[in-house]
Design an enzyme around this catalytic site. Structure first.
Site, PDB file in Angstrom:
ATOM      1  CD  GLU A   1       7.586 -24.835 -19.416  1.00 40.21           C
ATOM      2  OE1 GLU A   1       7.612 -24.027 -18.475  1.00 40.21           O
ATOM      3  OE2 GLU A   1       6.564 -25.475 -19.750  1.00 40.21           O
TER       4      GLU A   1
ATOM      5  CG  ASP B   1      -6.673 -37.459 -26.899  1.00 36.38           C
ATOM      6  OD1 ASP B   1      -5.960 -36.534 -27.347  1.00 36.38           O
ATOM      7  OD2 ASP B   1      -7.828 -37.670 -27.292  1.00 36.38           O
TER       8      ASP B   1
ATOM      9  CE  LYS C   1      -9.792 -35.227 -27.558  1.00 37.37           C
ATOM     10  NZ  LYS C   1     -10.636 -36.394 -27.234  1.00 37.37           N
TER      11      LYS C   1
ATOM     12  CG  HIS D   1      11.649 -20.071 -16.750  1.00 39.99           C
ATOM     13  ND1 HIS D   1      11.154 -20.910 -17.712  1.00 39.99           N
ATOM     14  CD2 HIS D   1      10.976 -20.355 -15.612  1.00 39.99           C
ATOM     15  CE1 HIS D   1      10.199 -21.676 -17.186  1.00 39.99           C
ATOM     16  NE2 HIS D   1      10.080 -21.352 -15.907  1.00 39.99           N
TER      17      HIS D   1
END
Length: 581
Positions: free
Chosen positions: A261, A469, A393, A567
């Site tokens: 990004e 992770d 998660k 951006h």
């Protein structure tokens, strides 16, 4: 011969492959013995040198060893009772010693030859020499290279599939038709890199699509075998940038961030600059404990309540801790919190895990306690070692309130001058935006721990760079960003609170070369020998500091109306649009 006959052709007789035997008739004898192993016909084996069948020979020497040992033990016991020197031996004792030594040497070097040979012949990872044919009739000559050229070409088998000169292509074709299992290529070939290459080729054959853009070379596939990734076909390149220096607790850190990004690293870097110019940030560890919550069921709610009372009773805490702690040098049980739903019991174990993230460590300890509880409560039915009350998660209220992994808070005071010159906005504008966006806006959305601008961006980028992770970004990004005015409204106090940041500096992806290099850049690579857990706790504080920098910069860009402009400048590619045009 069993099943397949091999005969020696006459001199001058044509073989099936067109070759002609000359001289000493070695076409189907000497050459085949050196190269071929006929199905069901065996071949030259180590046990062929034994005069008796290997099973009988093993039994003879096994019995001989114990008989000789028993005889000598009895004789030596009698000598000790009679005060006879042990070194004085009779002829019978001498024979027994020789027999014992001979049988010991045999058992040490040759015991189980037949078993080992059977394992080798049937092993998935073995290479057998065969002709690849099953329709040869008795008396027919096995085709080999023409004897005239005296060339002997070996034909190998992998899981019964013939492999010729272009071995990898043949194996890839066998994977496509199901003759060879894709997951077994590494063990069968004995080469992880080659296994990935063959699997990649098989994937191209099956899909008809090219994978040239996916890199294969330049990666250590041995390092991921059995622990990081199964059935690899290459690796994905993610650029790593650095933001900093981040002045945190009096020390400077260059923070690695793996992301695709645009603006993310630049924005975080601007936040680091603002923090540094204002005197730095302070990060504090509030709690450190990984959780796992097994689910068990009883026949009645009363029995479920009995287990809850048993687990939470102070008199049982020491026993449960001993059972849990014996499974690891670093795992230490901190407590058990129970929740009941009807006759189901959810037990949330929390424990310290040293420098490891600790999921496997806490799971082993939980299993040990469950085995003990099964004896205390025979009617307990273990449904799952994880009942989602952990919670792993998933964005959950229990992690937001109780915490999981590392609970961290990080704060900084940004001066009015820095807000104006570096962040290009004002303190009142930031305060208003934080209240309306991060607090009220997230509440309107019904967020669980989502009271921030983009904490997940920074957490994910640092996680990927340091081998964490990535999926645990879900709960690790639960964060609340707070802003207040100080010094009569001139300066800005900003803080981020992250209750369930799950990181480790050993295990998993942290051992890979690239990720280990990023950890080394931060000075937290591996385990801390002097103070176990210090490295992972330091990493958690650094992540919180980077989140603080990212929140500060993005909120300033939004307040100043610079987000879209930035951006459009840094996060848009014209390459694809030009190609399309």
């Amino acid at each position: 011969m069993n099943g397949v006959g091999v005969r020696k052709p006459k001199i001058g007789e044509k073989t099936k492959n067109g070759g002609e035997c000359e001289g000493k008739m070695q076409c189907c004898s000497a050459d085949n013995k050196a190269v071929k192993k006929v199905k069901n016909g065996g071949g030259i084996m180590a046990s062929d040198a034994l005069p008796l069948p290997v099973g009988l020979t093993n039994k003879v020497f096994f019995v001989l060893f114990f008989i000789a040992s028993y005889f000598l033990m009895r004789r030596w016991r009698e000598k000790i009772r009679n005060s006879t020197p042990l070194h004085v031996v009779s002829f019978g004792e001498l024979v027994a010693i020789v027999a014992q030594l001979a049988s010991f040497i045999y058992l040490l070097g040759f015991f189980g030859i037949d078993y080992v040979q059977n394992v080798i012949k049937s092993s998935d990872g073995s290479w057998e020499l065969d002709d690849g044919r099953e329709d040869l009739k008795s008396g027919e000559c096995i085709p080999v290279a023409p004897c005239r050229e005296r060339e002997v070409k070996q034909v190998q088998l992998i899981k019964g599939v013939a492999v010729g000169e272009n071995a990898d292509e043949d194996i890839a074709a066998a994977v496509c038709n199901g003759s060879v299992a894709s997951y077994s290529l590494e063990s069968s070939l004995g080469d992880c890199r080659r296994g990935a290459s063959v699997r990649r080729r098989a994937l191209e054959l099956m899909t008809g699509r090219c994978l040239d853009g996916l890199p294969l070379e330049g990666f250590d596939y041995d390092s991921i075998l059995g622990q990081c990734c199964e059935m690899p076909v290459g690796f994905v390149q993610i650029p790593v940038g650095v933001a900093g220096p981040l002045l945190l607790n009096g020390l400077e850190y260059m923070v690695p961030m793996a992301t695709t990004e645009g603006c993310l690293v630049a924005s975080t870097n601007r936040g680091c600059k603002a923090i540094h110019m204002s005197g730095g940030a302070t990060s504090i560890l509030l709690k450190d404990g990984m959780t796992r919550a097994p689910l068990v069921r009883f026949a009645s709610a009363k029995r479920a309540a009995d287990l809850k009372y048993y687990l939470e009773h102070p008199n049982n805490a020491e026993t449960l801790s001993l059972l849990f702690n014996r499974t690891s040098r670093f795992g230490r049980l901190q407590g058990i919190k129970c929740a009941i739903a009807g006759r189901n019991v959810y037990m949330r174990f929390s424990c310290s895990t040293g420098d490891a993230m600790g999921m496997n460590m806490v799971s082993k300890g939980v299993q040990n306690v469950l085995d003990y509880l099964q004896d205390e409560f025979p009617d307990m039915d273990v449904i799952s070692v994880s009942g989602n009350f952990c919670a792993d998660k998933k964005p959950t209220g229990v992690n937001w309130i109780e915490g999981r992994g590392k609970s961290v808070v990080c704060e900084a005071v940004i001066t009015e001058e820095v807000v104006r010159t570096v962040l290009k906005t004002t303190v009142p504008a930031l305060l208003q935006l934080n209240m309306l966006k991060n607090l009220a806006g997230s509440a309107m959305a019904g967020a669980v721990g989502g009271f921030n601008a983009h904490a997940a961006n920074i957490v994910s980028a640092v996680f990927i760079a340091t081998g964490q992770d990535p999926a645990q970004n879900v709960e690790s990004s639960q964060c609340i960003t707070m802003m207040e005015a100080l010094n009569d409204g001139k300066d800005l106090h900003i803080s981020v609170t992250i209750p369930s940041l799950e990181v480790g500096t050993i295990g998993g992806g942290t051992q890979l070369a690239s990720q280990a290099a990023c950890l080394n850049l931060l000075g937290v690579k591996g385990s801390n020998a002097e103070s176990p857990g210090a490295n992972s706790q330091c990493l958690a504080r650094i992540v919180a500091g980077a989140v603080l920098a990212g929140e500060l910069s993005l909120m300033s860009a939004l307040a100043a109306g610079q987000l879209v402009k930035s951006h459009m400048k840094y996060n848009r590619s014209s390459r694809d649009m030009k190609t399309t045009a």
